[in-house]
Each structure stands twice: as C-alpha cells, then as structure tokens.
Scaffold this active site. Structure first.
Site, PDB file in Angstrom:
ATOM      1  N   ARG A  53       0.860  -1.188   0.000  1.00 37.76           N
ATOM      2  CA  ARG A  53       0.000   0.000   0.000  1.00 37.76           C
ATOM      3  C   ARG A  53       0.893   1.234   0.000  1.00 37.76           C
ATOM      4  O   ARG A  53       1.493   1.606   1.013  1.00 37.76           O
ATOM      5  CB  ARG A  53      -0.893  -0.004   1.249  1.00 37.76           C
ATOM      6  CG  ARG A  53      -1.853   1.196   1.322  1.00 37.76           C
ATOM      7  CD  ARG A  53      -2.901   1.099   0.249  1.00 37.76           C
ATOM      8  NE  ARG A  53      -3.957   2.101   0.423  1.00 37.76           N
ATOM      9  CZ  ARG A  53      -4.228   3.043  -0.462  1.00 37.76           C
ATOM     10  NH1 ARG A  53      -3.507   3.139  -1.575  1.00 37.76           N
ATOM     11  NH2 ARG A  53      -5.220   3.891  -0.251  1.00 37.76           N
ATOM     12  N   GLY A  54       0.998   1.867  -1.170  1.00 37.79           N
ATOM     13  CA  GLY A  54       1.939   2.960  -1.352  1.00 37.79           C
ATOM     14  C   GLY A  54       1.735   4.137  -0.418  1.00 37.79           C
ATOM     15  O   GLY A  54       2.692   4.663   0.158  1.00 37.79           O
ATOM     16  N   GLU A  67       0.693   4.308   2.452  1.00 34.93           N
ATOM     17  CA  GLU A  67       1.026   4.012   3.844  1.00 34.93           C
ATOM     18  C   GLU A  67       2.518   3.733   4.052  1.00 34.93           C
ATOM     19  O   GLU A  67       3.083   4.105   5.084  1.00 34.93           O
ATOM     20  CB  GLU A  67       0.205   2.799   4.309  1.00 34.93           C
ATOM     21  CG  GLU A  67       0.386   2.435   5.765  1.00 34.93           C
ATOM     22  CD  GLU A  67      -0.447   1.231   6.159  1.00 34.93           C
ATOM     23  OE1 GLU A  67      -0.586   0.999   7.367  1.00 34.93           O
ATOM     24  OE2 GLU A  67      -0.950   0.523   5.261  1.00 34.93           O
ATOM     25  N   ARG A  97       5.243   3.799   1.300  1.00 38.32           N
ATOM     26  CA  ARG A  97       6.232   4.146   0.279  1.00 38.32           C
ATOM     27  C   ARG A  97       7.413   4.948   0.828  1.00 38.32           C
ATOM     28  O   ARG A  97       8.559   4.695   0.467  1.00 38.32           O
ATOM     29  CB  ARG A  97       5.564   4.935  -0.851  1.00 38.32           C
ATOM     30  CG  ARG A  97       6.548   5.372  -1.930  1.00 38.32           C
ATOM     31  CD  ARG A  97       5.878   6.071  -3.100  1.00 38.32           C
ATOM     32  NE  ARG A  97       5.134   5.113  -3.916  1.00 38.32           N
ATOM     33  CZ  ARG A  97       3.816   5.085  -4.056  1.00 38.32           C
ATOM     34  NH1 ARG A  97       3.080   5.975  -3.397  1.00 38.32           N
ATOM     35  NH2 ARG A  97       3.226   4.199  -4.813  1.00 38.32           N
ATOM     36  N   GLU A 136      -3.555  -7.145  -7.707  1.00 35.88           N
ATOM     37  CA  GLU A 136      -2.190  -7.662  -7.860  1.00 35.88           C
ATOM     38  C   GLU A 136      -2.039  -8.976  -7.098  1.00 35.88           C
ATOM     39  O   GLU A 136      -1.416  -9.925  -7.585  1.00 35.88           O
ATOM     40  CB  GLU A 136      -1.171  -6.647  -7.334  1.00 35.88           C
ATOM     41  CG  GLU A 136      -0.978  -5.440  -8.224  1.00 35.88           C
ATOM     42  CD  GLU A 136      -0.038  -4.411  -7.629  1.00 35.88           C
ATOM     43  OE1 GLU A 136       0.175  -3.366  -8.262  1.00 35.88           O
ATOM     44  OE2 GLU A 136       0.486  -4.659  -6.522  1.00 35.88           O
TER      45      GLU A 136
END
Length: 221
Positions: free
Chosen positions: A17-18, A20, A22, A82
């Site tokens: 989850r980017g 949160e 990245r 994904e």
C-alpha cells in the site's frame, strides 16, 4: 547505483500500500536491496503515464513477490488485484510469494478481521461478488504461506535484514532447482541419444554390413 531492468532474472516484485509505506518502510527495503544487488521492481520505477495494468505484466516477469500486508493494504483495489494475479502465478508454480506482515496479524489478514478487515469490507461494499470472492481466496491463500512478521516496538532495520536474507535464500533455491532441472533435461537427452546409437549398433550386428548388388556386365552373359 545499479540499474534494475524489468526482465532481470529473479526479479522481486513489491506488492504494498503505497500511501502508507512508500516513504518509510519501502524506502528502507529498496535501499537494502540495492546495497545487496538484488534485482527488484517497485512501482516508482514504472514510466509515468502508463496504464496500471502494466504492473500485472511486471508481476508475470518476476520470479519472487513480496506481499507486504499492512493495516491499510485492503483499502486498495489495485493491491488486491495484484494479489489475485500473484496467487494465480503461484498456483502455477511460476512465482514464489513471501508474505510480509507489517504491524498487522496474519490471522487478521487471513480472516479479514480487525482494522485490516474493516478496511477490506469497506472496499468490498463497492465491489462485485465475484471480485470479493477472488480477493478473499487470495488473502487466505497467500497469508497462509510461511512469512515474516514485524510488530510494534521491533527494530525495523533488523527486520529489513531478515527480509533480505530470506529473499537471498529463495533466490538460491530457485537457482539450484533450475540447475537440477537442466541436469535432468540434459541427462534425458543424453539417454535418448545413447539409446539411438545402441539401436543402430544392434541392427548392424543382426543384419551385417550393407552390400550393394554387383553390376552385371554384358560380356558375362
């Protein structure tokens, strides 16, 4: 800095989850992978403006995938889609998936419970029944694999080291299996070649050398 190409062997795909992770955990993981020269793909390297479906192509090109579950993971339909793709490839034996539980319990992911479950069911309300079914199956399947867990008050630096070691171990396992398969294939080819040679030798022994018929000269008649 080493350049990482999408077609590199043993590429590792990051599923996370980017919004949160990245700029904290993932950035530390990327730094560690680069230092250890582990080939990987993370969406920050994707060309701007491309369709997100290109990420599914990157998953297919990868040999290993990290499913990095966090409390906000299930907010994203892209993360979930994904994961479905990763499960499909894993079921076909084309991808090794390592679940990473970042400040979330494996049982909450598996059963869609707790804060993780709350986010999942919020997403599910705006989704179709078939889609939800695939997401649940993927969550249950991937979270049930042997994985790595990070809890609050643990050392993130030490956890990153553990992940690197596990990925290196899986890469070594894949390499060994590929060498073993090549040996089996080459050994089978050699066996077939030897069998053909033996068959020709046996025919030669049974029939003897081939003799062409003598030409008849008119004067001999």
């Amino acid at each position: 800095m080493r350049v990482f190409f999408p077609t590199d062997a043993h590429q590792v795909f990051f599923n996370y989850r980017g919004e949160e992770l990245r700029y904290n955990f993932i950035s530390h993981l990327i730094d560690a992978f680069e230092r250890h020269q582990i080939d990987f793909f993370v969406d920050k390297y994707e060309e701007r403006g491309k369709d997100f479906k290109n990420l599914f192509v990157r998953i297919k090109e990868s040999r290993i995938a990290l499913a990095i579950f966090s409390t906000r993971y299930a907010e994203s339909s892209w993360c979930m889609d994904e994961l479905v793709k990763m499960k499909k490839l894993a079921d076909q034996g084309k991808l090794r998936v390592i679940p990473i539980f970042y400040k979330v319990k494996a049982q909450d992911v598996r059963g869609q419970e707790g804060e993780f479950g709350d986010n999942f069911w919020k997403l599910a309300k705006a989704s179709s029944g078939d889609q939800i079914k695939k997401w649940k199956e993927a969550l249950e399947c991937i979270s049930d694999k042997m994985g790595l867990s990070f809890r609050d008050k643990s050392s993130e630096a030490d956890f990153v080291k553990v992940i690197v070691k596990e990925v290196q171990r899986v890469i070594a396992t894949i390499g060994f299996e590929e060498e073993e398969n090549n040996f089996v294939v080459n050994g089978e080819s050699l066996r077939i070649a030897i069998s053909i040679i033996c068959l020709f030798q046996l025919n030669y022994q049974m029939l003897g050398p081939r003799h062409e018929p003598e030409a008849i000269v008119p004067g001999d008649l």
